[in-house]
Structure formats: structure tokens, C-alpha cells
Design a protein around this motif. Structure first.
Motif, PDB file in Angstrom:
ATOM      1  N   PHE A  20       0.784  -1.287   0.025  1.00 51.83           N
ATOM      2  CA  PHE A  20       0.133  -0.162   0.109  1.00 51.83           C
ATOM      3  C   PHE A  20       0.800   1.084   0.029  1.00 51.83           C
ATOM      4  O   PHE A  20       1.844   1.371   0.764  1.00 51.83           O
ATOM      5  CB  PHE A  20      -0.836  -0.047   1.316  1.00 51.83           C
ATOM      6  CG  PHE A  20      -1.865   1.253   1.270  1.00 51.83           C
ATOM      7  CD1 PHE A  20      -2.892   1.383   0.402  1.00 51.83           C
ATOM      8  CD2 PHE A  20      -1.603   2.246   2.113  1.00 51.83           C
ATOM      9  CE1 PHE A  20      -3.743   2.330   0.505  1.00 51.83           C
ATOM     10  CE2 PHE A  20      -2.635   3.339   2.023  1.00 51.83           C
ATOM     11  CZ  PHE A  20      -3.537   3.448   1.165  1.00 51.83           C
ATOM     12  N   HIS A  76     -10.586  13.436  -0.748  1.00 54.92           N
ATOM     13  CA  HIS A  76      -9.143  13.343  -0.834  1.00 54.92           C
ATOM     14  C   HIS A  76      -8.543  12.913  -2.021  1.00 54.92           C
ATOM     15  O   HIS A  76      -9.096  12.023  -2.757  1.00 54.92           O
ATOM     16  CB  HIS A  76      -8.928  12.286   0.305  1.00 54.92           C
ATOM     17  CG  HIS A  76      -7.270  12.190   0.619  1.00 54.92           C
ATOM     18  ND1 HIS A  76      -6.349  12.868   0.386  1.00 54.92           N
ATOM     19  CD2 HIS A  76      -6.755  10.788   0.879  1.00 54.92           C
ATOM     20  CE1 HIS A  76      -5.418  12.258   0.855  1.00 54.92           C
ATOM     21  NE2 HIS A  76      -5.470  11.156   1.094  1.00 54.92           N
ATOM     22  N   GLU A  78      -5.650  11.547  -2.818  1.00 58.48           N
ATOM     23  CA  GLU A  78      -4.451  10.454  -2.889  1.00 58.48           C
ATOM     24  C   GLU A  78      -4.893   9.406  -4.259  1.00 58.48           C
ATOM     25  O   GLU A  78      -6.301   9.138  -3.848  1.00 58.48           O
ATOM     26  CB  GLU A  78      -4.143   9.985  -1.831  1.00 58.48           C
ATOM     27  CG  GLU A  78      -2.771   9.118  -1.757  1.00 58.48           C
ATOM     28  CD  GLU A  78      -2.146   8.860  -0.314  1.00 58.48           C
ATOM     29  OE1 GLU A  78      -2.754   8.945   0.626  1.00 58.48           O
ATOM     30  OE2 GLU A  78      -1.137   7.941  -0.631  1.00 58.48           O
ATOM     31  N   ASP A  80      -5.169   6.424  -4.196  1.00 55.42           N
ATOM     32  CA  ASP A  80      -5.804   5.285  -3.720  1.00 55.42           C
ATOM     33  C   ASP A  80      -7.542   5.833  -4.049  1.00 55.42           C
ATOM     34  O   ASP A  80      -8.406   4.779  -3.785  1.00 55.42           O
ATOM     35  CB  ASP A  80      -5.620   4.789  -2.411  1.00 55.42           C
ATOM     36  CG  ASP A  80      -5.514   5.973  -1.286  1.00 55.42           C
ATOM     37  OD1 ASP A  80      -5.248   6.873  -1.731  1.00 55.42           O
ATOM     38  OD2 ASP A  80      -5.635   5.291  -0.234  1.00 55.42           O
ATOM     39  N   HIS A  81      -7.899   6.945  -3.819  1.00 58.94           N
ATOM     40  CA  HIS A  81      -9.350   7.366  -3.884  1.00 58.94           C
ATOM     41  C   HIS A  81      -9.642   8.176  -4.918  1.00 58.94           C
ATOM     42  O   HIS A  81     -10.878   8.364  -5.299  1.00 58.94           O
ATOM     43  CB  HIS A  81      -9.679   7.959  -2.709  1.00 58.94           C
ATOM     44  CG  HIS A  81      -9.118   7.602  -1.272  1.00 58.94           C
ATOM     45  ND1 HIS A  81      -9.723   6.441  -0.952  1.00 58.94           N
ATOM     46  CD2 HIS A  81      -8.197   7.837  -0.214  1.00 58.94           C
ATOM     47  CE1 HIS A  81      -9.136   5.892   0.324  1.00 58.94           C
ATOM     48  NE2 HIS A  81      -7.967   6.774   0.320  1.00 58.94           N
ATOM     49  N   HIS A 144      -4.153  13.652   5.698  1.00 55.65           N
ATOM     50  CA  HIS A 144      -2.538  13.920   5.876  1.00 55.65           C
ATOM     51  C   HIS A 144      -2.243  14.513   4.553  1.00 55.65           C
ATOM     52  O   HIS A 144      -0.941  14.663   4.269  1.00 55.65           O
ATOM     53  CB  HIS A 144      -1.887  12.596   5.983  1.00 55.65           C
ATOM     54  CG  HIS A 144      -2.256  11.474   4.738  1.00 55.65           C
ATOM     55  ND1 HIS A 144      -1.115  11.056   4.224  1.00 55.65           N
ATOM     56  CD2 HIS A 144      -3.355  11.397   4.284  1.00 55.65           C
ATOM     57  CE1 HIS A 144      -1.642  10.515   3.113  1.00 55.65           C
ATOM     58  NE2 HIS A 144      -3.152  10.391   3.290  1.00 55.65           N
ATOM     59  N   ASP A 163      -9.335   9.860   5.039  1.00 52.48           N
ATOM     60  CA  ASP A 163      -8.444   8.691   5.620  1.00 52.48           C
ATOM     61  C   ASP A 163      -8.338   8.626   7.172  1.00 52.48           C
ATOM     62  O   ASP A 163      -8.183   7.617   7.659  1.00 52.48           O
ATOM     63  CB  ASP A 163      -7.160   8.988   5.075  1.00 52.48           C
ATOM     64  CG  ASP A 163      -6.605   8.591   3.940  1.00 52.48           C
ATOM     65  OD1 ASP A 163      -7.370   7.631   3.068  1.00 52.48           O
ATOM     66  OD2 ASP A 163      -5.430   9.024   3.359  1.00 52.48           O
ATOM     67  N   TYR A 184      -1.670   1.987  10.594  1.00 55.11           N
ATOM     68  CA  TYR A 184      -2.079   2.668   9.500  1.00 55.11           C
ATOM     69  C   TYR A 184      -1.732   4.459  10.014  1.00 55.11           C
ATOM     70  O   TYR A 184      -1.175   5.252   9.188  1.00 55.11           O
ATOM     71  CB  TYR A 184      -3.534   2.576   9.138  1.00 55.11           C
ATOM     72  CG  TYR A 184      -4.042   3.477   8.014  1.00 55.11           C
ATOM     73  CD1 TYR A 184      -4.047   3.287   6.800  1.00 55.11           C
ATOM     74  CD2 TYR A 184      -4.696   4.837   8.524  1.00 55.11           C
ATOM     75  CE1 TYR A 184      -4.104   4.276   5.563  1.00 55.11           C
ATOM     76  CE2 TYR A 184      -4.933   5.755   7.484  1.00 55.11           C
ATOM     77  CZ  TYR A 184      -4.906   5.467   5.937  1.00 55.11           C
ATOM     78  OH  TYR A 184      -5.531   6.128   5.192  1.00 55.11           O
ATOM     79  N   HIS A 215     -11.017   4.059   4.610  1.00 56.29           N
ATOM     80  CA  HIS A 215     -10.522   2.547   4.669  1.00 56.29           C
ATOM     81  C   HIS A 215     -11.014   1.856   5.869  1.00 56.29           C
ATOM     82  O   HIS A 215     -11.399   2.717   6.732  1.00 56.29           O
ATOM     83  CB  HIS A 215      -8.918   2.536   4.514  1.00 56.29           C
ATOM     84  CG  HIS A 215      -8.255   3.299   3.758  1.00 56.29           C
ATOM     85  ND1 HIS A 215      -8.163   2.703   2.359  1.00 56.29           N
ATOM     86  CD2 HIS A 215      -7.703   4.481   3.472  1.00 56.29           C
ATOM     87  CE1 HIS A 215      -7.420   3.497   1.727  1.00 56.29           C
ATOM     88  NE2 HIS A 215      -7.162   4.681   2.241  1.00 56.29           N
TER      89      HIS A 215
HETATM   90 FE1  FEO Z   1      -4.347   9.179   1.516  1.00 56.73          FE
HETATM   91 FE2  FEO Z   1      -6.077   6.572   1.430  1.00 56.73          FE
HETATM   92  O1  FEO Z   1      -5.274   7.973   0.943  1.00 56.73           O
END
Ligand code: FEO
Length: 383
Positions: A20, A76, A78, A80-81, A144, A163, A184, A215
């Protein structure tokens, strides 16, 4: 997958990812959560990782039952989203993106377009009315990333927390929330404790009964209360548990013998001990243990007139994440010119309110009567 009449889950479980963020091992995968809020207007809450874009768009279509989405709320950026945003905007040409001002230049950077003409910029306190559901936006800069917003829906007293309150692990993984949420948090969010505290302060003014993070599972009831307590502890850098983490490296086993001997002595005194061999463990586990316990002992060898590389990496991770308010014991080993304690002390020098517990144990190659006696004294002092 319906959650309530109005809220439908359209996220995905990722069991394929090797690391990840290209960094963290995730033995039970990870979930990228996304929801559809069905009301007079329809909002889709966040996208997913690029590898799941098609599956997610299909989930959204199924959830919509023939209707069209009005908004894609982006909490967000990043990837991953956010990676599937462009795919969504193509699939649903009437939809508008709702996000913070800082998010749109990031879209331009990732996708080559900032969706001019198809965007609503929201700031602290702004509201998006869907019908009976009204999303109120709460900025969460540097939790973050700088563009992060959360949203609160007073209708079902739900916080969409980006997140925040997330964890590693797919939604079908049977595992303790705190264990993977802590790893995490300290891996990914831990540097930004002050910013998390600021968000917790804002959240304390809201009646929150449900948290839906990007998540991990939905948090309600006792799980939600516990998660809020732990986030307060973690983000204020307080120790969560009494105990000692012994983090060590060992080239030929002599430093490990000293670390294990110290662990036995501490356990005999009734102290909880966690041990991590930094050359072999998941560093994110060692980092979460360092923040979890109120005390730590570092044991390492001198190497290239410095310290063994995994220990240097570990101390870098800790100082980058604001390690502080802890008691630390040091054990150094060196066969001809021991340097390790000096280097570790200097690296910890940048950490606020870290007290070095005396004596520093000095091993030359292997424990002897003198260094074993120092180890006894350190055990007393750490206990
Ligand atoms: Fe900061 Fe789940 O991306």
C-alpha cells in the motif's frame, strides 16, 4: 450493497495490492470505500484506486437504479481514492465534482483537467443540500494531505472522515480494528498530530453516531467511542499502554542476546515487553509499538562508523513522525570503536521530551561481567 435505504456501499476490496502506497505490507489487503447517497439529488462519495475503476463505476450504476448522479464528492486526492475520477466524469457527463479549492489543481496535475465548468468548490462550513441529507464540509488540512475535507450529514449523524479513522485490511478481513488502524495511523498520518487534534476539536461539536472512513469498517457505538479515544491519544503523542518496546538489530547474535536478556529481566519485574528485530520485522509494526508504549530500548551495532542501517531507518521514521514524550534506554555494541550510542543519541536529539535512561549499556563484541551489570542496572531503571 445497500446499507440503509438511502446509503449504498459501492467501494471495493483490494486483495491484489503488494504494498500500500508502495511501502506498507498489507497481508489482508485494503478497502477503498465509496458510498452513494440517494436523495432528491444523488451524491457519490469518493472514487477508488485505478485498478478498480471499472468495477466501481459498475457498482455505482447498479446502486443508482437507473438514476443519474448529481455530484461526486471528493474528500481526498491521493490516488487510492481519486484515480478513477476521470473515468467517472466520462461515464456520468452531467455530474459535478464537489471538493476543496486545493483539490482541483491536483486534478489538473493528475488528469490534465481541473473539470472547469463541472465543479463546486467548498470551504469550511459550506453545505451541499441533497434533500433530507445535507453535507456540511469540515476542512482537515494535512490529515494527511493539504486538500482534505471531511463532511458531516446531520440527517443520519454521520461523519465522512476521509483517511481519518481508516485501517489496513479488506472489509472481509477478520482482525482487530485497533491493531491495523494504529499501524495505518502512525505510518501515514502520524506526523500530523496537531492537525488531527484540530479536526477532533471541530468534531467534538457535532453529534456523530457513525463514521464512514475511506478505509476499513464503518464505526458505530462502542467501536466509534473507542476509535475517538484512541485518535485523541495517538494525535497528542501520549502513550496508549504501559510497557517497553525493545527494538534491536544484531549481526551475529550478541546484541540480540543482550536484548533478550533485558526482556527477560523486565518481564520478571512485571513489565509488558514487545520486541522487534528491525532487520526482519515490518518497520511499520515497530513504529506503531514505539508510539504505543511509554518506554523504549534501542540496541544496535556500530556499522561503518555509524549504526546498523535498519536502526537508522527506524529512528528516521520515528523522528519524521514526531516521536516524543518517552523514556529511552540505549544499548550499543562495537568490536573496536563503538559509536552506536552516540549516533542514536544524536538522532533522538531532534525528538521533543525524550529522556535517555542511564546507564547506556556498552558491549564490546559480547556481553561480559561489566556490560551484564550495566544491563541489570538499565533493567532496574526502565522498570
Ligand atoms: Fe491518503 Fe487513503 O489515501
Amino acid at each position: 450493497m445497500p446499507m440503509t435505504d438511502d446509503i449504498r456501499y459501492v467501494g471495493v476490496n483490494d486483495r491484489e495490492v503488494d504494498l500500500f502506497e508502495g511501502l506498507y505490507v498489507v497481508p489482508n489487503g485494503v478497502a477503498y470505500n465509496s458510498y452513494v447517497i440517494m436523495d432528491e439529488k444523488i451524491a457519490v462519495m469518493d472514487a477508488v484506486d485505478a485498478r478498480f475503476g471499472d468495477a466501481w463505476v459498475n457498482n455505482v450504476r447498479e446502486a443508482l437504479s437507473g438514476r443519474k448522479p448529481d455530484y461526486l464528492v471528493v474528500h481526498h486526492m491521493e490516488p487510492d481514492h481519486s484515480a478513477a475520477i476521470a473515468l467517472f466524469m466520462e461515464a456520468f457527463p452531467e455530474a459535478v465534482i464537489v471538493s476543496s479549492a486545493k483539490a482541483f489543481p491536483m486534478m489538473k496535475a493528475f488528469f490534465g483537467t481541473d473539470f472547469d465548468g463541472r465543479r463546486i468548490i467548498v470551504k469550511e462550513g459550506d453545505k451541499l443540500e441533497l434533500g433530507k441529507h445535507v453535507l456540511q464540509f469540515i476542512t482537515a488540512p494535512m490529515v494527511h494531505w493539504p486538500e482534505v475535507v471531511m463532511s458531516y450529514d446531520a440527517c443520519d449523524k454521520t461523519l465522512y472522515s476521509a483517511d481519518g479513522f481508516g485501517k489496513f485490511g479488506a472489509l472481509d478481513a477478520e482482525e482487530d480494528w485497533a491493531c491495523e488502524a494504529r499501524r495505518y495511523y502512525f505510518g501515514i498520518v502520524g506526523k500530523y498530530g496537531a492537525q488531527v487534534q484540530a479536526v477532533l476539536k471541530k468534531a467534538s461539536g457535532l453529534d456523530i453516531r457513525t463514521i464512514r472512513p475511506l478505509h476499513g469498517p464503518v464505526l458505530e457505538g462502542e467501536a466509534l467511542t473507542r476509535a475517538l479515544e484512541l485518535y485523541d491519544i495517538w494525535s497528542s503523542y501520549r502513550a496508549e499502554s504501559e510497557g517497553v518496546l525493545i527494538a534491536y538489530t544484531s549481526v551475529y547474535g550478541h546484541t540480540r542476546v543482550a536484548a533478550e536478556q533485558l526482556a527477560d529481566q523486565l518481564r520478571a519485574k512485571g513489565v509488558k515487553v514487545a520486541m522487534q528485530d528491525l532487520a526482519r520485522c515490518d518497520i511499520a509494526e515497530a513504529v506503531e509499538d514505539a508510539f504505543r508504549y511509554d518506554r523504549m530500548v534501542l540496541a544496535t551495532t556500530t556499522y561503518n562508523a555509524d549504526i546498523f542501517p535498519p536502526m537508522r531507518q527506524f529512528l528516521t521514521w520515528l523522528s519524521e513522525r514526531g516521536y516524543r514524550n518517552r523514556k529511552v534506554g540505549l544499548i550499543e555494541n562495537g568490536s573496536w570503536a563503538p559509536m552506536a550510542a552516540k549516533v542514536m543519541r544524536a538522532m533522538l536529539g531532534g525528538c521533543k521530551d525524550v529522556t535517555i535512561v542511564e546507564p547506556v549499556v556498552k558491549i564490546q563484541s559480547a556481553l561480559n561481567t561489566e556490560s551484564a551489570a550495566q544491563l541489570d542496572t538499565l533493567a532496574e531503571a526502565m522498570a
